[in-house]
Each structure stands twice: as structure tokens, then as C-alpha cells.
Design an enzyme around this catalytic site. Structure first.
Site, mmCIF file in Angstrom:
data_model
loop_
_atom_site.group_PDB
_atom_site.id
_atom_site.type_symbol
_atom_site.label_atom_id
_atom_site.label_comp_id
_atom_site.label_asym_id
_atom_site.label_seq_id
_atom_site.Cartn_x
_atom_site.Cartn_y
_atom_site.Cartn_z
ATOM 1 N N GLY A 1 8.556 18.956 11.316
ATOM 2 C CA GLY A 1 7.575 18.998 12.398
ATOM 3 C C GLY A 1 6.993 17.649 12.782
ATOM 4 N N GLY B 1 11.655 26.050 15.950
ATOM 5 C CA GLY B 1 11.052 27.130 15.189
ATOM 6 C C GLY B 1 11.499 27.184 13.745
ATOM 7 N N HIS C 1 -15.943 -15.956 -16.879
ATOM 8 C CA HIS C 1 -16.421 -15.920 -15.500
ATOM 9 C C HIS C 1 -15.803 -17.014 -14.631
ATOM 10 C CE1 HIS C 1 -20.068 -17.441 -17.988
ATOM 11 N NE2 HIS C 1 -19.155 -18.383 -17.936
ATOM 12 N N ASN D 1 -1.312 -23.252 -10.025
ATOM 13 C CA ASN D 1 0.081 -22.852 -10.245
ATOM 14 C C ASN D 1 1.004 -23.078 -9.063
ATOM 15 O OD1 ASN D 1 -1.426 -20.817 -8.901
ATOM 16 N ND2 ASN D 1 0.113 -19.279 -9.406
#
Length: 456
Positions: A11, A78, A362, A385
Site C-alpha cells: 500500500g 485490493g 571532563h 587525530n
């Protein structure tokens, strides 16, 4: 007895107002059609055929790992026409075929098994899944005879005033005897206002032949289809609470189940506590005795026992036992955090290994790095990096101390038991046991402020 299934998934889903095929919209983190496939697999269904049409290639891609077969419904004419398109799948088979829709993700394996068992024991040629609902408006009604047997299905618009009072509805899901289904498919016609071939007409054809047709009533929630965004949200809520109830039954504490979002395939072990606002997705595994404080997202990751996580994002990674993460940490794919480690606030880890007992407390970025155990990272450390072309690797040995505001320019190696002075930019290898200082010597210029006329 041989058991197969056909899922109707062709559908357009116009009411969804979406470029995405309707059956690919997700409920609890998984496409609706894949939810249905998983349910059928758990129901011991041997072969599954997916009838696809709208967005066929997208649906194939989303279901490629499910080992289903495909039938193409080029034009959506259908539900009966959809079964016609699956004829090749059905021919040569004997036994029962279950017919389900790809936009009804709430059906359970227990219900599927019950339906097939009911069908076989009653020796029915067709069995309809029905539900008793408070408001049957818009649904086809199940009309039974004086003996309680199914007489016919009447669409809402064709009901008499008496039939409109019936509150047993057709779900659009069935079990059929395969041979009888095939014998009657070609007898369907599209002589109706929609110009479509209706699967419900098969029921009438079977009754005309004197075949037994049964109906089994199930929980109304299970047969709910999704045709709009509102119905998608409703299905999400029902399935979410069902998933959450299962975890609580298994010994997991959910502080606020209505505001905890756990995907279908997530595994959580006992004595873990999950606070509200957490989103657990994909193949995530949470081991025993973890505490997930509010508002974290964890996807496709393994969290070992005793871990505490606060308001963080963890993607496709592994976190070792008794580690703490967050608040506001970001652990990106292919990262492995050791046992007893600390990944603190505003720390980002990407494609890196962090050893046991290492503390990254942190404001730190670690990418493409191999970090040993027992290390300590000061605030503001950055593993540099990327050189503009290549992501390079950094290796940091055990028990190393990285001072605040340090740049480690990859590729570089810091051996075991080393110290890096705060503010350093490290570009060369640091030998074991050494202290590395890489910063300009401090110079104080006497009276400079007054000479510049800046003194206030």
C-alpha cells in the site's frame, strides 16, 4: 502441518503524508513490517512471502536480512488482488497460510499460534481474526448465525441498521487452507464501487460451497492498523508499554514506564534501574545492576554490570563493569571502555579503547586512540587525530598522567608511567618513566601594562 504466511505490504499509505513507504515507518525503533516478520518467525511460521508494490526496492532493502520471499503487486487493486500476486508462492503447498498486514505491528506471536491452532482444530477452511470493540464505525462486521458460526462479513457502508449494532469487527487478518484459497482466488471479481478485488469475498465463496469458516476474537489492540501519524503514535505507546511491562516482570525497575523508551530488541538484566527519559535502541544489552539516570540515549551497545550513566549518548560501543559515564558524555561507535573507568562531563570518545580504571573526567576529546589502564586525563586534553587527510592513531601506555590542556598530535606514542606537563603539545614519542614538557618558557615583562597605557 506446514505453516506459511503472506504479509500484505504494497500500500501507498497516503494518509501518512510521507515519501517513506508506510510499512517502513518505525514503532519502538523497528519498521512495522519487520515487527510483523519477527512475530511470525516466533510463531513457527516456516515460509513468509511479502507482497510489495509501493516503494518496493526500499522495502526489500529494509527486510533483506529477514529471509523472506517477495511477490510484486504492480497495481494496488485490493487485498484479494494482493493474494493473486502471491499465487506463485502458494502453488504446490499444502497446509495453512496466515495472511497479515505489514501495517499492524501489535499482533503477538501468542495470538498467531492461537489462531492457527484454532483453525486446525476446527478443521476450518478459513479463519478470521476478529475483535470486540466499543466503536465499530468504519469496520466490516462479523455476522454470525443462530449457532454462533460465521455467516458473512458485511462492510460498514453495506450494513443494515441491525447489522450496524454488531460490535465484532473484521481485522483483515486470516488463516486459510492453501488449496481452498487457490481454488477460489480466480473467482473473485471487482464489481464494486472501488473496482477492487476483496479478500473478504473469499469468505462468501467458501460459505456458498458449504466450507467451514471460523472466527477467533482477539485483543483489539493487537489488530490496530496504522494509517496515519496519530495511529503510529498510538501503536508506539501500546507497544512501548508492552515492552516495558515485560522488562519489569523480568526484574528491571522502570521509575516511570510511560516516559521510558526501550526498543523491541533491547535486553536488560535484573536489578537495573532505568530513570525516565532514557532511549534504548537497536541491539543494546544492559547487564545486571546498572543505573541509567535520566535522559541518556544508548544504541547498539553493551553495558556491563554495575555501570552508572548520566545524561549521555553511547553508540555502538562497549562499556566495562563498574564504570561511570557522564553527565553529557558522548561515546561514539567502535569505542571500548574498560572496567572501573570514569568518563566524565563533556568528554567525547571516538573509535578508541580506554583501559581499566582510567579517568577522563571532563572536557576531553579522545579519537582513534589506544589508552592503557590507570591513566588520568586532565581537563581540556585533546587527541589531535586528524591531519586534514588521515585519521591517525595515538597510543598511551598504562598509568600515564596527562596534564590539563594537553594536545597529543597523532600519530604519537606515550609509553607506560609517563607524565605530560599541563599545556604541552606532544608530537614525539615519550619514553617510559619520562616527564614531557612541550611549551614555551614563561617570560614576564616588567612594567609592560604601564608602558602601554593600559593601567586603570
Amino acid at each position: 502441518m506446514y505453516k506459511s504466511a503472506v504479509i500484505l505490504a504494497a500500500g501507498k499509505g497516503t494518509r501518512m503524508k510521507s515519501a517513506l513507504p508506510k510499512v517502513l515507518h518505525k514503532v519502538c525503533g523497528k519498521e512495522m513490517v519487520n515487527q510483523v516478520i519477527d512475530t511470525l518467525r516466533k510463531s513457527d511460521i516456516e515460509d513468509i512471502d511479502l507482497v510489495i508494490g509501493n516503494g518496493a526496492e526500499e522495502v526489500k532493502k529494509a527486510t533483506k536480512d529477514t529471509h523472506v520471499l517477495y511477490s510484486i503487486q504492480e497495481e494496488q487493486l485490493g487485498t484479494g488482488h494482493a493474494l493473486m500476486c502471491a499465487r506463485e508462492f502458494l502453488e504446490g503447498k499444502d497446509g495453512v497460510v496466515a495472511v497479515f498486514t505489514g501495517d499492524a505491528p501489535l499482533i503477538t506471536s501468542e495470538t498467531v499460534k492461537d489462531c492457527i491452532e484454532f483453525h486446525n482444530k476446527g478443521e476450518y477452511k478459513a479463519t478470521i481474526l476478529t475483535a470486540i470493540v466499543g466503536n465499530p464505525f468504519g469496520y466490516g462486521r462479523i455476522i454470525r448465525d443462530e449457532n454462533g458460526e460465521v455467516k458473512k462479513i458485511v462492510e460498514h457502508k453495506d450494513c443494515t441498521p441491525e447489522e450496524l449494532k454488531v460490535n465484532e469487527i473484521n481485522s483483515g487478518m486470516y488463516c486459510f487452507d492453501i488449496k481452498e484459497l487457490l481454488n477460489n482466488l480466480d473467482k473473485l471479481n471487482n464489481n464494486n464501487s472501488q473496482g477492487e478485488y476483496y479478500l473478504t469475498d473469499i469468505i462468501e465463496l467458501l460459505k456458498e460451497k458449504g466450507c467451514k469458516v471460523g472466527a477467533i476474537s482477539v485483543n483489539p489492540d493487537e489488530i490496530k492498523g496504522v494509517n496515519s501519524r496519530g495511529q503510529l503514535a498510538e501503536a508506539e505507546e501500546i507497544l512501548r508499554l508492552r515492552i516495558n511491562e515485560r522488562h519489569m516482570e523480568n526484574g528491571v525497575t522502570l521509575i516511570d514506564p510511560k516516559n521510558t523508551y526501550i526498543g523491541t530488541d533491547v535486553e536488560i538484566e535484573e536489578d537495573t534501574i532505568v530513570y525516565p527519559g532514557n532511549v534504548l535502541e537497536g541491539k543494546t544489552v544492559i547487564k545486571k545492576g546498572c543505573v541509567l539516570y535520566p535522559n541518556s540515549r544508548i544504541k547498539d551497545s553493551v553495558i556491563e554490570s554495575g555501570v552508572e550513566i548520566q545524561s549521555s549518548v553511547i553508540l555502538e560501543s562497549h562499556v566495562g563493569k563498574n564504570t561511570t559515564v557522564g553527565p553529557f558524555a558522548y561515546i561514539r561507535p567502535e569505542s571500548k571502555i574498560g572496567e572501573g573507568a570514569r568518563i566524565g562531563d563533556f568528554v567525547e570518545i571516538k573509535k578508541s579503547t580506554i583501559g581499566n580504571g582510567t579517568k577522563v573526567s571532563h572536557l576531553t576529546y579522545i579519537g582513534d586512540a589506544e589508552v592503557g589502564g590507570g591513566c588520568n586525563f586532565g581537563c581540556g586534553t585533546v587527541v589531535v587525530n586528524y591531519d586534514g587527510k588521515t585519521k591517525n592513531k595515538t597510543i598511551i601506555g598504562d598509568n600515564s598522567f596527562i596534564g590539563c590542556n594537553t594536545n597529543l598530535v597523532s600519530p604519537v606514542e606515550v609509553e607506560d608511567n609517563t607524565y605530560i606537563a599541563a599545556g604541552s603539545t606532544i608530537t614525539k614519542k615519550v619514553q617510559e618513566g619520562d616527564l614531557a614538557i612541550a611549551r614555551a618558557k614563561q617570560v614576564n615583562i616588567k612594567g609592560w601594562v604601564a608602558k602601554k597605557g593600559l593601567k586603570k
